[in-house]
Design a protein around this motif. Structure first.
Motif, short mmCIF file in Angstrom:
data_model
loop_
_atom_site.label_atom_id
_atom_site.label_comp_id
_atom_site.label_asym_id
_atom_site.label_seq_id
_atom_site.Cartn_x
_atom_site.Cartn_y
_atom_site.Cartn_z
N ILE A 67 0.82 -1.20 0.00
CA ILE A 67 0.00 0.00 0.00
C ILE A 67 0.86 1.26 0.00
N ALA A 68 2.01 1.23 0.66
CA ALA A 68 2.92 2.37 0.61
C ALA A 68 3.40 2.61 -0.82
N ILE A 69 3.66 1.53 -1.55
CA ILE A 69 4.08 1.64 -2.95
C ILE A 69 2.94 2.25 -3.78
N CYS A 70 1.73 1.77 -3.54
CA CYS A 70 0.58 2.31 -4.27
C CYS A 70 0.40 3.79 -3.97
N ARG A 71 0.57 4.18 -2.73
CA ARG A 71 0.44 5.59 -2.36
C ARG A 71 1.50 6.44 -3.07
N TYR A 72 2.69 5.91 -3.20
CA TYR A 72 3.75 6.66 -3.89
C TYR A 72 3.32 6.97 -5.32
N PHE A 73 2.81 5.96 -6.02
CA PHE A 73 2.39 6.18 -7.41
C PHE A 73 1.16 7.07 -7.49
N ASP A 74 0.28 6.96 -6.51
CA ASP A 74 -0.91 7.82 -6.49
C ASP A 74 -0.50 9.29 -6.37
N GLU A 75 0.54 9.56 -5.58
CA GLU A 75 1.00 10.93 -5.38
C GLU A 75 1.83 11.44 -6.56
N THR A 76 2.62 10.56 -7.16
CA THR A 76 3.50 11.00 -8.25
C THR A 76 2.81 11.01 -9.61
N HIS A 77 1.64 10.38 -9.68
CA HIS A 77 0.87 10.35 -10.93
C HIS A 77 -0.57 10.77 -10.63
N PRO A 78 -0.78 12.02 -10.25
CA PRO A 78 -2.13 12.46 -9.89
C PRO A 78 -3.09 12.32 -11.06
N SER A 79 -4.31 11.90 -10.76
CA SER A 79 -5.33 11.73 -11.79
C SER A 79 -6.63 12.35 -11.31
N GLU A 80 -7.58 12.43 -12.21
CA GLU A 80 -8.87 13.03 -11.87
C GLU A 80 -9.60 12.22 -10.82
N ARG A 81 -9.35 10.91 -10.83
CA ARG A 81 -10.04 10.03 -9.87
C ARG A 81 -9.00 9.18 -9.15
N SER A 82 -8.66 9.54 -7.92
CA SER A 82 -7.68 8.78 -7.13
C SER A 82 -8.31 7.51 -6.59
N LEU A 83 -7.55 6.43 -6.62
CA LEU A 83 -8.03 5.16 -6.06
C LEU A 83 -8.00 5.18 -4.53
#
Length: 204
Positions: A67-83
Motif C-alpha cells: 500500500i505504501a508503494i501504491c500511495r507513492y504512485f498515487d502521489e507521483t501520478h495524480p489523476s482526476e479520480r484517485s483510487l
C-alpha cells in the motif's frame, strides 16, 4: 525504477492491479521467496521488512509494503479520480474499508495459509491450530463484506478504489484455503464477477 516481487503473491498482485488501473508500467524483477532469495544480504539491504514487493527508485531509494508503494504512485501520478479517494470523506471511507478488509480478511487469510501449510516452516514457527483459527476468522468475516456489498456497488462506496483491489486479492487467494464464494454470499459473488472482468485483473 523497478519492483522486486513474486508475481502470484497477494501483496505483489495488489501493486500490479493498482498500476494496471493507473496505466503505469514498471520493470519487474522476480524474487524466489520459497527458495529464500529474500533472506539474502543483497535483498535485505533493499527491503525494510525483508518481504516483497519492494519498489526501488532510480536514485536507489526503496519503498516496502504494497500500500505504501501504491500511495507513492498515487502521489507521483495524480489523476482526476484517485483510487484512495478525492474528497476528505472519500479518503476516510477508503482508508477505513481498506484497513478493515486488510486486517480482518487478507492478513488473516495469509496467516491461515502460512500456518496450515507450513510453507515457510524452515524460517518461521508455524502453528497449524492457529492457522485453522485464522481460517475460521476469515470465514466469519465474509458475511460482513457481503452485507457491505449489499449496500454499495464497491467496497468503499459507489466507485472502484484500492479497497476493492485488496478485497479481490483476498477472495482470489481463499481458494488456497478451500474457501469458496458460495450462494450464501450473493453480493460478493456479483461484485467478484464484475471485478474479474476489469482489464487490470483479467489481463494479468
Amino acid at each position: 525504477m523497478k519492483i522486486y516481487e513474486l508475481a502470484p503473491s497477494p501483496s505483489a498482485r495488489r501493486v500490479s492491479i493498482f498500476l494496471a488501473e493507473m496505466g503505469i508500467e514498471v520493470e519487474r524483477i522476480s524474487i524466489d521467496i520459497r527458495g529464500g532469495e529474500n533472506l539474502s544480504d543483497a535483498f535485505q539491504a533493499k527491503s525494510q521488512n525483508g518481504l516483497i514487493p519492494v519498489l526501488e527508485l532510480d536514485d536507489g531509494t526503496t519503498i516496502s509494503e504494497s500500500i505504501a508503494i501504491c500511495r507513492y504512485f498515487d502521489e507521483t501520478h495524480p489523476s482526476e479520480r484517485s483510487l484512495f479517494g478525492n474528497t476528505p470523506l472519500e479518503k476516510a471511507q477508503v482508508e477505513m474499508w481498506q484497513r478493515i478488509v486488510e486486517f480482518k480478511g487478507l492478513f488473516v487469510a495469509m496467516q491461515a495459509f502460512r500456518n496450515i501449510t507450513g510453507v515457510y516452516k524452515d524460517r518461521e514457527n508455524c502453528v497449524e491450530s492457529w492457522g485453522e483459527v485464522s481460517r475460521q476468522r476469515l470465514i466469519a468475516f465474509l458475511p460482513v463484506l457481503d452485507k457491505r456489498l449489499s449496500e454499495s456497488a464497491f467496497v468503499a462506496g459507489e466507485t472502484f478504489t484500492v479497497a476493492d483491489i485488496t478485497a479481490f486479492v483476498m477472495c482470489n487467494f481463499m481458494k488456497n484455503l478451500d474457501i469458496t464464494l458460495d450462494d450464501s454470499l450473493p453480493h460478493i459473488q456479483a461484485w467478484f464477477q464484475t471485478m474479474s472482468q476489469r482489464p487490470s485483473v483479467s489481463q494479468q
